[in-house]
Design an enzyme around this catalytic site. Structure first.
Site, PDB file in Angstrom:
ATOM      1  N   GLU A 168       0.654  -1.085  -0.034  1.00  0.00           N
ATOM      2  CA  GLU A 168      -0.205   0.142  -0.079  1.00  0.00           C
ATOM      3  C   GLU A 168       0.852   1.312   0.059  1.00  0.00           C
ATOM      4  OE1 GLU A 168      -2.867  -0.381   3.358  1.00  0.00           O
ATOM      5  OE2 GLU A 168      -3.748  -2.139   2.390  1.00  0.00           O
ATOM      6  N   GLU A 347      -5.287  -8.599   0.970  1.00  0.00           N
ATOM      7  CA  GLU A 347      -5.932  -8.286   2.058  1.00  0.00           C
ATOM      8  C   GLU A 347      -7.255  -8.210   1.903  1.00  0.00           C
ATOM      9  OE1 GLU A 347      -4.366  -5.043   4.419  1.00  0.00           O
ATOM     10  OE2 GLU A 347      -2.357  -5.525   4.055  1.00  0.00           O
TER      11      GLU A 347
HETATM   12  O1  IFM Z   1      -4.012  -3.089   9.283  1.00  0.00           O
HETATM   13  C1  IFM Z   1      -3.822  -2.499   7.937  1.00  0.00           C
HETATM   14  C2  IFM Z   1      -2.862  -3.163   7.247  1.00  0.00           C
HETATM   15  O2  IFM Z   1      -1.594  -2.897   7.792  1.00  0.00           O
HETATM   16  C3  IFM Z   1      -2.832  -2.577   5.831  1.00  0.00           C
HETATM   17  N1  IFM Z   1      -4.223  -2.635   5.297  1.00  0.00           N
HETATM   18  C4  IFM Z   1      -5.261  -2.257   5.909  1.00  0.00           C
HETATM   19  C5  IFM Z   1      -5.328  -3.250   7.202  1.00  0.00           C
HETATM   20  C6  IFM Z   1      -6.452  -2.571   7.981  1.00  0.00           C
HETATM   21  O3  IFM Z   1      -6.649  -1.186   8.248  1.00  0.00           O
END
Ligand code: IFM
Length: 441
Positions: A168, A347
């Site tokens: 990210e 994710e």
């Molecule tokens: O916890 C975070 C992660 O580190 C990166 N993506 C989003 C998740 C939830 O906010």
């Protein structure tokens, strides 16, 4: 939930994800250096409740138990991140053997348990010494990152096939350097755009370094996606949604996959646009073996405004709308508009205020529905032709949720931070069944 079962391909990879600063703890153990998140979380009023990652889930010491948990859930892959300051305390120069040994042991244990390691090199924890020298605003940081990537691949590349450079980069650049809500806590929009550019350049030089060591490795990058969807077909809503896509998703997708910044967004940035050196765009657009997509939610725009709350919608503990159909639309858009490599959902998950019940278990039905509905949409996107190869739930464990500290729980496994006891939630048991059956019902 529907009554129809949706089966996944036999080689579909099922996993769960974490990140170093969010779970490892042991912030100063065995020679680890300070990271920007250590500095930031120890600065008053930056993190809810004054929480820090000093101990977190103490995974640095409890990793054996955690790998056993993964095995019990039947995970086929584990996405974790490597803490740069644990292996190179000042970000460059002296290497910390104890840090390397930790990841070495973790990888061996995962492989022994039949779990494919899926490491990310950078999940936001820049060595503080590099921040002191300008952080991602300094172009030299790109070269140090490539050296670090090279070190890790030389050490683990004989056993680890899948690598990702960044998690990210949008969040690192804009939440860390523009909004100031994440480390290093700066509020400078122009600098943030330069940082975003440097993160992409660092990705490019790291991919080159990794491939120079072993051209067989599968290298990718992980992007956060948060589509803005128009509530109507009115020109105003459509234009706003499109501008948001170009400014956020396109700002990373276009350079990586097309070799240029989205022209309209670039123009909109005017004199804040990043300074770009002649070979940069070619460097950034290295061929990717795979692309990681993180998806949690969407925004809706109507009459030029973000709608909130969306009438009738459900929201998670983060205040994020639960809306699975946008996930399928996103994946299909990516396939239709970009020359994308194979995708992994790196994710996807939801925070809810979980509690241990008197029966000693953690009942989290809303998370089960969230995961179920998103998996259904992912599977439908595959029917639409999206080349999706795997899915990682966020997160394996409850953990340090950045500026929210420990107030938000995303785990398939509950963590009692006082005792470090782990309890598999109902969603964890449910996910284990999904993996075992290779289908969602
Ligand atoms: O916890 C975070 C992660 O580190 C990166 N993506 C989003 C998740 C939830 O906010």
């Amino acid at each position: 939930m529907s009554t129809r079962s949706l089966t996944f391909p036999l080689d579909f990879l099922w996993g769960a994800a974490t990140a170093a600063y969010q779970i490892e703890g042991a912030w100063d153990a065995d020679g680890r250096g300070e990271s920007i998140w250590d500095r930031f979380s120890h600065t008053p009023d930056k993190v809810e409740n004054g929480d820090t990652g000093d101990v977190a889930c103490d995974h640095y010491h409890l990793w054996r138990e955690d790998v056993a948990l993964m095995q019990r859930l039947g995970l086929q892959a584990y996405r974790f991140s490597i803490s740069w300051p644990r292996v190179i305390p000042a970000g460059r120069g002296v290497i910390n053997q104890a840090g390397l040994d930790f990841y070495d042991r973790l990888v061996d244990a995962l492989l022994e348990a039949g779990i494919q390691p899926f490491p990310t090199l950078y999940h936001w924890d820049l060595p503080q010494a590099l921040q002191d020298a300008g952080g991602w605003g300094a172009r030299d940081t790109c070269g140090y990152f490539a050296d670090y990537a090279d070190l890790m691949v030389r050490r683990l590349g004989d056993r680890v096939r899948f690598w990702s450079t960044f998690n990210e980069p949008w969040v690192s650049a804009f939440v860390g350097y523009r909004d100031g809500r994440h480390a290093p806590g700066l509020q400078d929009g122009k600098l943030a755009l330069q940082v975003a550019h440097h993160l992409l350049v660092a990705h490019g030089v790291a991919v080159q370094a990794i491939r120079a060591t072993d051209s067989q490795l599968q290298v990718g990058i992980v992007l956060n996606t948060w589509p803005v969807e128009p509530a109507t077909d009115l020109e105003q809503d459509l234009a706003l949604a499109e501008a948001a896509w170009q400014e956020n998703e396109g700002w990373f997708l276009d350079p990586l996959l097309r070799g240029n910044y989205p022209p309209a967004a670039l123009e909109a940035h005017g004199s804040s646009a990043p300074s770009v050196q002649p070979q940069d765009m070619a460097l950034i657009a290295q061929p990717l073996d795979w692309l990681g997509i993180n998806y949690y939610s969407r925004y809706v725009v109507q009459k030029g405004e973000i709608v909130g709350p969306v009438p009738g919608a459900e929201y998670t503990d983060m205040g994020w709308e639960v809306h699975a159909p946008a996930f399928r639309r996103l994946l299909v858009r990516l396939k239709q508009e970009y020359p994308i490599p194979p995708l992994y959902i790196t994710e996807n998950g939801a925070a809810f205020p979980d509690r241990v019940s008197p029966d000693g278990r953690v009942h989290d039905p809303r998370r089960i529905v969230y995961l179920h509905d998103h998996l259904v949409q992912a599977r439908l996107a595959m029917d639409d032709g999206v080349d999706l190869r795997g899915y990682f739930a966020w997160s394996l464990l409850d953990n340090f949720e950045w500026a929210y500290g420990y107030a938000k729980r995303f785990g398939l496994v509950y963590v009692d931070y006082a005792t470090q006891q782990r309890i598999v939630k109902d969603s964890g048991e449910w996910y284990a069944q999904v993996i075992a059956r290779n289908e969602v019902e």
